[in-house]
Every structure is written in structure tokens, then in C-alpha cells.
Scaffold this active site. Structure first.
Site, PDB file in Angstrom:
ATOM      1  N   CYS A 146       4.129 -46.154  11.250  1.00 38.47           N
ATOM      2  CA  CYS A 146       3.400 -45.298  12.172  1.00 38.47           C
ATOM      3  C   CYS A 146       3.379 -45.950  13.552  1.00 38.47           C
ATOM      4  O   CYS A 146       3.141 -47.148  13.686  1.00 38.47           O
ATOM      5  CB  CYS A 146       1.971 -45.011  11.750  1.00 38.47           C
ATOM      6  N   ARG A 160       9.212 -46.682  13.746  1.00 38.18           N
ATOM      7  CA  ARG A 160       8.078 -47.098  12.916  1.00 38.18           C
ATOM      8  C   ARG A 160       7.699 -46.047  11.889  1.00 38.18           C
ATOM      9  O   ARG A 160       6.797 -46.268  11.073  1.00 38.18           O
ATOM     10  CB  ARG A 160       6.872 -47.393  13.812  1.00 38.18           C
ATOM     11  N   TRP A 208       4.634 -42.457   9.342  1.00 36.48           N
ATOM     12  CA  TRP A 208       5.248 -42.817   8.059  1.00 36.48           C
ATOM     13  C   TRP A 208       4.174 -42.519   7.026  1.00 36.48           C
ATOM     14  O   TRP A 208       3.118 -43.164   7.003  1.00 36.48           O
ATOM     15  CB  TRP A 208       5.633 -44.298   8.038  1.00 36.48           C
ATOM     16  N   HIS A 228      26.103 -61.663 -19.289  1.00 41.89           N
ATOM     17  CA  HIS A 228      24.992 -61.697 -20.239  1.00 41.89           C
ATOM     18  C   HIS A 228      24.346 -60.319 -20.393  1.00 41.89           C
ATOM     19  O   HIS A 228      23.178 -60.229 -20.767  1.00 41.89           O
ATOM     20  CB  HIS A 228      23.970 -62.759 -19.815  1.00 41.89           C
ATOM     21  N   LYS A 260      21.299 -53.895   2.342  1.00 46.94           N
ATOM     22  CA  LYS A 260      21.805 -53.150   3.505  1.00 46.94           C
ATOM     23  C   LYS A 260      22.486 -51.864   3.046  1.00 46.94           C
ATOM     24  O   LYS A 260      22.260 -50.791   3.596  1.00 46.94           O
ATOM     25  CB  LYS A 260      22.834 -53.965   4.309  1.00 46.94           C
ATOM     26  N   LYS A 303      10.105 -49.202  10.106  1.00 44.03           N
ATOM     27  CA  LYS A 303      10.492 -50.559  10.490  1.00 44.03           C
ATOM     28  C   LYS A 303       9.422 -51.592  10.148  1.00 44.03           C
ATOM     29  O   LYS A 303       9.698 -52.594   9.518  1.00 44.03           O
ATOM     30  CB  LYS A 303      10.762 -50.562  11.989  1.00 44.03           C
ATOM     31  N   GLU A 362      20.044 -49.309   1.568  1.00 39.75           N
ATOM     32  CA  GLU A 362      19.100 -48.827   2.569  1.00 39.75           C
ATOM     33  C   GLU A 362      19.682 -47.725   3.452  1.00 39.75           C
ATOM     34  O   GLU A 362      19.023 -46.716   3.685  1.00 39.75           O
ATOM     35  CB  GLU A 362      18.689 -50.034   3.425  1.00 39.75           C
ATOM     36  N   ASN A 410      -2.713 -45.919  12.821  1.00 37.91           N
ATOM     37  CA  ASN A 410      -1.686 -46.655  12.077  1.00 37.91           C
ATOM     38  C   ASN A 410      -2.420 -47.606  11.149  1.00 37.91           C
ATOM     39  O   ASN A 410      -3.199 -48.449  11.609  1.00 37.91           O
ATOM     40  CB  ASN A 410      -0.795 -47.434  13.046  1.00 37.91           C
ATOM     41  N   GLY A 411      -2.204 -47.465   9.853  1.00 36.34           N
ATOM     42  CA  GLY A 411      -2.875 -48.329   8.881  1.00 36.34           C
ATOM     43  C   GLY A 411      -3.284 -47.515   7.672  1.00 36.34           C
ATOM     44  O   GLY A 411      -2.778 -46.408   7.458  1.00 36.34           O
ATOM     45  N   GLU A 463      21.291 -59.528   0.028  1.00 33.23           N
ATOM     46  CA  GLU A 463      21.130 -58.960   1.370  1.00 33.23           C
ATOM     47  C   GLU A 463      22.175 -57.860   1.612  1.00 33.23           C
ATOM     48  O   GLU A 463      21.859 -56.789   2.129  1.00 33.23           O
ATOM     49  CB  GLU A 463      21.230 -60.079   2.419  1.00 33.23           C
TER      50      GLU A 463
HETATM   51  C1  F6R Z   1      15.791 -54.280   5.714  1.00 31.21           C
HETATM   52  C2  F6R Z   1      14.592 -54.564   6.488  1.00 31.21           C
HETATM   53  C3  F6R Z   1      13.358 -54.909   5.749  1.00 31.21           C
HETATM   54  C4  F6R Z   1      12.532 -55.976   6.511  1.00 31.21           C
HETATM   55  C5  F6R Z   1      11.188 -56.205   5.810  1.00 31.21           C
HETATM   56  C6  F6R Z   1      10.389 -57.307   6.469  1.00 31.21           C
HETATM   57  O1  F6R Z   1      16.909 -54.055   6.526  1.00 31.21           O
HETATM   58  O2  F6R Z   1      14.595 -54.489   7.677  1.00 31.21           O
HETATM   59  O3  F6R Z   1      13.619 -55.323   4.457  1.00 31.21           O
HETATM   60  O4  F6R Z   1      13.270 -57.168   6.579  1.00 31.21           O
HETATM   61  O5  F6R Z   1      10.456 -55.014   5.820  1.00 31.21           O
HETATM   62  O6  F6R Z   1      10.066 -56.990   7.789  1.00 31.21           O
HETATM   63  P1  F6R Z   1       9.598 -58.089   8.801  1.00 31.21           P
HETATM   64  O7  F6R Z   1      10.746 -58.995   9.022  1.00 31.21           O
HETATM   65  O8  F6R Z   1       9.216 -57.336  10.018  1.00 31.21           O
HETATM   66  O9  F6R Z   1       8.449 -58.817   8.178  1.00 31.21           O
END
Ligand code: F6R
Length: 611
Positions: A2, A27, A77, A507, A488, A606, A491, A101-102, A484
Site C-alpha cells: 500500500c 507498493r 495491496w 531421493h 525470480k 514491493k 514471481e 498502509n498497515g 533465487e
Molecule cells: C523478490 C523480492 C522479495 C523481497 C522480500 C524482502 O524479487 O523482491 O522476495 O526480497 O520481500 O524485501 P526487503 O528486501 O524489502 O526486506
């Protein structure tokens, strides 16, 4: 998670609110809305489910918007209540409109009580409960500030609020607890925003509101009070980010722009911390002798930041011979972690606001551990609350999917590990110098090299166009890199994938390999090439299509692969970090070719400021 914005001044408020929301859309983008005062002082609210464009169309069709000079806005969000017009913010009553936001945790009991007082709720949201609570206190107490303090006493959870009262055009009220909020300071105009990117176009100057602060924002001044109602004067901060950094700059997506910035952000992050070819953190007051005083390091983070932490763990163990655990913040905080005075807890976070990481930090501090934040957003909660902070100078990361932040987090953790190794006498100075030189001089150019020669990555991505499910495998540091890469891909391309320790596949999970199943084999660690070759042959024998991420020296692996993703070096100091760039591009090219919304993948936001 948000985004909120408020504006008061003499300019067209609705336009500024929409511009701010466009910058904050990363956000959350389930819905958006604005409330603004018309020239005659009428409070108008326009909101809609879906992307900001839906609200922009409503604003364009509203003649009063042109002469508005004060208002608030929100991009959502969804937490409580599905994305819908009615659940969109702002929420309010005849007295006020509120954006939030929260999460208000005790919203159900408050709603029941307020319903008993005769209030009727239109939405399913916790925010509407906060708006009605504030209204109820305002009507009882007849004073806005008193109403805020009374409501804040009762609200449990986290919030950043911006609020306008129908009887006071020109003033924005704001308060925060647990969610970020700044007050932007302009000339004859002032702002409220979740973060500085929303207002960079108009001002770089801002106050960071503290926990439980309350602010009254008018065109000619800002008053900030603490939780006891005492006036406070937070320092006026100036953002170092410029507006171009928060715009696409000719790239089709923020994600690819941000991958292209990796070389620069590496230099920005590493160079100030290198003196005479060795790490030097003294300039920022971080005393590396702490690594001699501790028994163990815990690296705590979420998502991609967590995998950058895993890269750091490998290096701390290798260079400093320090046991290093990596723990997911949402698990750590409820696991009664065995953390105490002999421990250093490193919190890795791009936003510095991730709720679970922040809670883990507080828990670690309460248990007497030393804490260090590795954070990108200046002045964010984790940066302020950790005993020490080392900033990653990645600039704003707008794409929801993290790329350049990962690269600099992993590189900074590597530099830190070199420093720890030297402090503990476990790393020879000669190797330390080599690693530092690789990080500082070689890695940025190698990443640019991957970007300049991306043909193989594009071809591999194209081969995945019809893929529904796939695997990433690796050993050692490459196991975390595989995680990772898999994250990606999931996501932004919505392709199911699983990341597995390569040796563990047989296994059980190897039963899922069928003819044509793509397997990305991450091979950036030469010591593991032989073992990885065996694993690659095992999956090939079951018909897998192998995409190998490996350097030129991995000749046998390349010989087995259907596609190769480049790793420009086989020195493990940096090969895993460079390998991540190839995996980021693999996901990016596939998502772009599929025509997906690369920067705003579905269901995500984000900055995850809720649990
Ligand atoms: C994936 C991504 C998320 C963030 C996670 C932590 O591409 O961006 O997995 O890495 O939400 O966010 P921060 O780094 O802001 O604590």
C-alpha cells in the site's frame, strides 16, 4: 505494501496525488483512490478497483479536480477484503476520509463496538474501522488532535495514516506506527508520502516521522508531535535520489533498467568501503572487531534478501570461519531463536520496512544480540533501529522483483566477510586483496558483459515459452542461487519451478522429471563441477532439457547442456553474484516475451509491511 500520499498547497492537488500514486504503485496495485477538496471546499472521493488508470479516468472526468489544492491518495495491496471498488481507499464518513498502509489487528472487536454505537460499515476493510473510530472520537471530543490520540491508543497493529476532515479544507493529518511515512517539505506546499519516490519530482526535502508520531500538514507549515503529544522537530532530510532514478529512462520495464544499473550500484556500494585494496568500514563507524567478539552470526531476511543473505553466509563461513545461520524472518521471530549476547544478527532488507525482518530485529535486540542492518532505503525503520547500518547504494528499486538490490546485498556481504576474515585472522591478506579486486574491478564489467551478450539467455528463455513447470538445481552456494533463480522465474513468469539441492534430487523428486522437463543447473562453483555433471547426466537420462549456468571452464557441463547461461568468471568470490544476473535476465526475457506485467506481477507488492 500500500502506498499513501497527501498534498496541500496551491497547485492542482489531484494531479500531484495521481503522479505520486504512479510512483508508489509498486507498493500495491489492487485498487487506487483519491479524496480532494474542490475550490468550494467540498470533499470529493474517487476510487476504483484495478490499476491507477481506472481512477485517473474518473479524475479526468471530474471538473472540480482541476482546481483542487489539497487531498490524499492510496494505492492498495489488499489485506482485509477482496480488491473491489468498495474496499478501495480512501475510506470515511461524512466527517473525514482516511488512507491507510498497515493492518489493524483488533478491527473486528472495534467494528462490533462501533456498530453498537450505530455506525454502518460499507466495506470489509480494517481501514474503514479506523476511519469510523476516528470519526466517533472526533464527534465526541470535538477536537481532531484529541480524536487521533484517542484512536491511536486503541488501535492495535500497524498503520501509516493520511486523513482529511471535511470541515477543514487545506489540512492533511497524518500518523504512523509500524508503517513508513514521511512528510515532504516544499515551498508553500507540503506532502505526506509512504516514501520519497512519490514526491521527488517536487521536493527532495522531508521529515521522517517516528513511531507513533502525529503530524498536521498545512501549506505554510508542518507540526509534528510524539506519542505524548509533545511537539518534536525531526531533522530535515534531503534525498540523494533524483527523479530520473525513479523513472524508466527509455527502458521498457523498470526491471531491465535496474539490471542494467547493477554495475554502477556495485561501484557505488563497494568503492567507498575499500581503502588501499582492502575493506574499510571505519568511515561509517562500523568496528569489524565485533567479528572477534562473537560466536555466531544469524542472517535474517525474507525472499530475495534472504538469498543474498545465504550468499553472505557462505562467504562468512569460508573467509571468517564463523558459523552463520540464515533464517527466514517470519520463522525466526516465532521460533524462540537461540540468540543472545554472543551473537551478531544481520538483517538484510532492500526496503528496510519488511514487517517480519523488523520484528526479528527487535527480538534480537531484546535478547541482547548485536544487530547490523544491510539496508537500501535510507532512514527506514530497520536502518534506524539496528545497532549499525551498512547501506547498499542501489538507488530506488521500483520493479517489484528485486534485482540490483540482490546484487549489491550479496557483494556487500562478501566484502563484509573479507573484513571479518581479516579481523579474525582466518583469511590471508593476499586472498583478501584478490577478492576485493574481483568485487571492485572485475564484477561490474563482467555483469555489463552478460548484458551485452545476452543472445544465449534470450534463446534459453524462448525455449521456456510453453513450460508450465521446471527445476533449478545447484550445490553449495549454487543451491541458494538456484533458489533465487527459481523465485525470480516464479514471481514474474508465473511458471512453477522448484529449487533443489542437486544431490538430493534422487531421493524422491527426480520422479517428476519427464521427457522435456527443463532443468536449470547452476554451476558457478568449480569444486562442484564434477558432482553437478553427474546430476546433469541423471536428469538428462530421464529426458530433461538442461540449461546450464556455468563459466567457460565448465567444458564438460557445457557439452551436456541444451542451452548455456553465461557466468563470466569461475572465481567463487564473485561467480555466484554474476550468475544471478544471468538468471534475472532469463526470468525477465521470458516474462517480457509472454507479454506479462513484468514490473507488477500479480498478487505482489514491493514493500511487505504486514506479517
Ligand atoms: C523478490 C523480492 C522479495 C523481497 C522480500 C524482502 O524479487 O523482491 O522476495 O526480497 O520481500 O524485501 P526487503 O528486501 O524489502 O526486506
Amino acid at each position: 505494501m500500500c502506498g499513501i500520499i497527501g498534498y496541500t498547497g496551491k497547485k492542482e492537488a489531484a494531479k500531484r496525488l495521481l503522479e505520486g500514486l504512479a510512483a508508489l504503485e509498486y507498493r500495491g496495485y489492487d485498487s487506487a483512490g483519491v479524496s480532494f477538496f474542490s475550490e468550494e471546499g467540498k470533499l470529493i472521493t474517487l476510487k476504483a478497483r484495478g490499476r491507477l488508470a481506472n481512477v485517473s479516468a474518473k479524475v479526468d472526468a471530474c471538473p472540480e479536480a482541476k482546481t483542487s489544492s489539497c487531498g490524499i491518495g492510496h494505492t492498495r495491496w489488499a489485506t482485509h477484503g477482496a480488491p473491489s471498488d468498495v474496499n478501495s481507499h480512501p475510506h470515511g464518513t461524512d466527517a473525514l476520509q482516511l488512507v491507510h498502509n498497515g493492518i489493524i489487528e483488533n478491527y473486528a472487536e472495534l467494528r462490533e463496538r462501533l456498530t453498537g454505537e450505530g455506525y454502518v460499515f460499507l466495506s470489509e476493510t480494517d481501514t474503514e474501522v479506523a476511519a469510523v473510530l476516528l470519526t466517533s472520537y472526533y464527534k465526541k471530543l470535538g477536537d481532531k488532535e484529541a480524536a487521533f490520540y484517542a484512536a491511536m491508543q486503541e488501535l492495535v497493529g500497524s498503520y501509516a495514516f493520511a486523513c482529511v476532515f471535511a470541515d477543514e479544507p487545506g489540512t492533511v493529518y497524518a500518523a504512523r506506527m509500524g508503517s513508513p511515512l514521511i512528510v515532504g517539505v516544499g515551498k508553500g506546499e507540503n506532502y505526506v508520502a509512504s516514501d520519497i519516490t512519490a514526491i521527488l519530482r517536487y521536493t527532495k526535502h522531508y521529515y521522517q516521522l517516528g513511531e507513533r508520531d502525529f503530524a498536521v500538514v498545512r501549506p505554510d507549515g508542518v507540526t509534528v508531535k510524539n506519542s505524548r503529544g509533545e511537539e518534536v522537530h525531526p531533522p530535515l532530510e534531503t534525498a540523494t535520489w533524483d527523479v530520473e532514478a525513479a523513472e524508466k529512462g527509455g527502458y521498457p520495464h523498470f526491471m531491465i533498467k535496474e539490471i542494467n544499473e547493477e554495475a554502477k550500484t556495485l561501484r557505488d556500494t563497494l568503492s567507498p568501503r575499500i581503502k588501499n585494496g582492502l575493506p574499510d568500514f571505519s568511515g561509517e563507524g562500523f568496528d569489524v572487531s565485533v567479528f572477534r567478539q562473537i560466536d555466531k552470526v544469524h542472517i535474517v531476511a525474507c525472499g530475495t534478501a534472504m538469498f543474498a543473505g545465504c550468499a553472505g553466509k557462505c562467504k562468512l563461513e569460508e573467509y571468517a570461519k564463523l558459523p552463520a545461520d540464515t533464517e527466514i524472518a517470519s520463522e525466526f521471530r516465532y521460533a524462540e531463536p537461540l540468540v543472545g549476547e554472543g551473537d551478531l544478527v544481520i538483517l538484510v532488507s532492500q526496503s528496510g520496512e519488511t514487517a517480519d525482518t523488523l520484528a526479528a530485529l527487535r527480538l534480537a535486540k531484546a535478547r541482547g544480540a548485536k544487530t547490523l542492518g544491510v539496508v537500501n532505503v535510507i532512514g527506514s525503520s530497520i536502518a534506524r533501529e539496528a545497532d549499525h547500518v551498512l547501506y547498499t547504494w542501489a538507488g530506488p528499486e521500483i520493479s517489484v522483483c528485486s534485482t540490483k538490490a540482490y546484487t549489491v546485498q550479496a557483494a556487500l556481504m562478501t566484502l563484509l566477510a573479507v573484513s571479518a576474515g581479516l579481523a579474525r585472522g582466518t583469511l590471508a591478506e593476499k586472498r583478501a586483496r584478490e577478492v576485493v579486486s574481483l568485487l571492485e574491478h572485475d564484477l561490474p564489467g563482467e555483469i555489463d558483459g552478460i548484458l551485452a551478450n545476452d543472445g544465449g539467455i534470450r534463446a534459453a528463455a524462448h525455449s521456456l515459452m510453453d513450460t508450465k513447470s521446471m527445476f533449478f538445481i545447484g550445490r553449495g552456494a549454487d543451491r541458494f542461487l538456484a533458489m533465487e533463480g527459481s523465485l525470480k522465474l516464479k514471481e514474474i513468469t508465473y511458471t512453477h519451478s522448484e529449487a533443489y539441492a542437486a544431490g538430493e534430487l534422487k531421493h524422491g523428486t527426480i520422479s517428476l522429471i519427464e521427457p522435456g522437463t527443463p532443468v536449470v543447473a547452476c554451476c558457478t562453483v568449480p569444486a562442484m563441477f564434477e558432482k553437478m555433471l553427474s546430476n546433469i547426466r541423471e536428469v538428462k537420462a530421464r529426458g530433461a532439457r538442461v540449461i546450464a549456468l556455468c563459466p567457460a571452464s565448465a567444458e564438460d557441463i557445457r557439452g551436456e547442456a541444451d542451452f548455456v547461461l553465461p557466468v563470466p568468471t569461475d572465481d567463487t568470490a564473485v561467480s555466484t553474484i554474476a550468475g544471478a544476473t544471468s538468471l534475472q535476465l532469463l526470468a525477465y526475457f521470458l516474462a517480457a516475451e509472454r507479454g506479462l506485467d513484468v514490473d507488477k506481477p500479480r498478487n505482489l507488492a514491493k514493500s511487505v509491511t504486514v506479517e
